[in-house]
Design a protein around this motif. Sequence first.
Motif, PDB file in Angstrom:
ATOM      1  N   LYS A  53       0.845  -1.199   0.000  1.00  0.00           N
ATOM      2  CA  LYS A  53       0.000   0.000   0.000  1.00  0.00           C
ATOM      3  C   LYS A  53       0.878   1.246   0.000  1.00  0.00           C
ATOM      4  CE  LYS A  53      -3.892   2.054   2.483  1.00  0.00           C
ATOM      5  NZ  LYS A  53      -4.809   1.896   3.629  1.00  0.00           N
ATOM      6  N   SER A  54       1.978   1.182   0.718  1.00  0.00           N
ATOM      7  CA  SER A  54       2.909   2.299   0.773  1.00  0.00           C
ATOM      8  C   SER A  54       3.408   2.662  -0.627  1.00  0.00           C
ATOM      9  CB  SER A  54       4.071   1.915   1.703  1.00  0.00           C
ATOM     10  OG  SER A  54       5.202   2.649   1.436  1.00  0.00           O
ATOM     11  N   LEU A  55       3.766   1.675  -1.412  1.00  0.00           N
ATOM     12  CA  LEU A  55       4.222   1.921  -2.779  1.00  0.00           C
ATOM     13  C   LEU A  55       3.102   2.522  -3.617  1.00  0.00           C
ATOM     14  CD1 LEU A  55       6.233   1.701  -5.123  1.00  0.00           C
ATOM     15  CD2 LEU A  55       5.474  -0.670  -5.425  1.00  0.00           C
ATOM     16  N   VAL A  59       3.337   6.338  -5.216  1.00  0.00           N
ATOM     17  CA  VAL A  59       3.218   6.575  -6.655  1.00  0.00           C
ATOM     18  C   VAL A  59       2.025   7.489  -6.947  1.00  0.00           C
ATOM     19  CG1 VAL A  59       2.740   5.469  -8.891  1.00  0.00           C
ATOM     20  CG2 VAL A  59       4.420   4.471  -7.335  1.00  0.00           C
ATOM     21  N   THR A  60       0.951   7.307  -6.217  1.00  0.00           N
ATOM     22  CA  THR A  60      -0.231   8.153  -6.392  1.00  0.00           C
ATOM     23  C   THR A  60       0.100   9.611  -6.074  1.00  0.00           C
ATOM     24  OG1 THR A  60      -1.679   6.296  -5.844  1.00  0.00           O
ATOM     25  CG2 THR A  60      -2.639   8.492  -5.697  1.00  0.00           C
ATOM     26  N   VAL A  61       0.804   9.843  -4.984  1.00  0.00           N
ATOM     27  CA  VAL A  61       1.190  11.203  -4.598  1.00  0.00           C
ATOM     28  C   VAL A  61       2.197  11.775  -5.591  1.00  0.00           C
ATOM     29  CG1 VAL A  61       2.279  12.631  -2.816  1.00  0.00           C
ATOM     30  CG2 VAL A  61       0.684  10.824  -2.158  1.00  0.00           C
ATOM     31  N   VAL A 120       5.969   7.557   1.543  1.00  0.00           N
ATOM     32  CA  VAL A 120       4.774   8.378   1.325  1.00  0.00           C
ATOM     33  C   VAL A 120       4.989   9.769   1.916  1.00  0.00           C
ATOM     34  CG1 VAL A 120       2.306   8.634   1.785  1.00  0.00           C
ATOM     35  CG2 VAL A 120       3.249   6.365   1.266  1.00  0.00           C
ATOM     36  N   ALA A 121       5.507   9.819   3.139  1.00  0.00           N
ATOM     37  CA  ALA A 121       5.750  11.104   3.804  1.00  0.00           C
ATOM     38  C   ALA A 121       6.681  11.997   2.980  1.00  0.00           C
ATOM     39  CB  ALA A 121       6.312  10.873   5.200  1.00  0.00           C
TER      40      ALA A 121
END
Length: 194
Positions: A53-55, A59-61, A120-121
């Motif tokens: 989920k982190s990946l 990528v979404t951000v 993500v951060a």
Amino acid sequence: MKLFSELSPMATNIVDAAEGLLQQHGYNGFSYDDIARIVGIKKPSVHHHFATKSLLVAVTVQRYTHRFEEHLLHINKQNGDAVARLISYSGLFESTFASNRRICVCGMLGAEMQGLPEDVALEVERFFTLNIDWLAAAFKRGMTAKQIKPNASSVALAQSYLCALEGAMVVGRGTNSLQGPAAISKTFIALLVP
């Protein structure tokens, strides 16, 4: 890390679904089951494209930030005037909010920053840095042209304006109001124009 520009059509559909879920529910508010249901595939297929989920969220951000940067470049090309740039900028937030009271992906994730995975951060921080730098340049341009009162530093104004627009989305959703970032922008800019 996977780059958004390398996504297959199915991976792009997964990122699209993740973006919408992030805007509505934040990082912890959705699962791969939700993604699979929206995209119309099985959960293992989501894992095939994004092992974690982190990946997926990183990528979404990354893609969200890239699109935002393209909008900022377009605003610069279309508007030489600093005030017009700032008003156009608020339109980016207004269009997001106008879509079912969605909130900026990074605004949602920023509220969850302490609990986000590091990759993500870092992408969220990159989004905010890009925006503050761009806004600071716009405010500085406006002060130099005497379009904006120099009440504070360009960086302080940039941070305040970004906070006002992000906050307008949260408060608008919380009060079930139709008044979004565009209205807040008008008030903010009116206080700065001589």
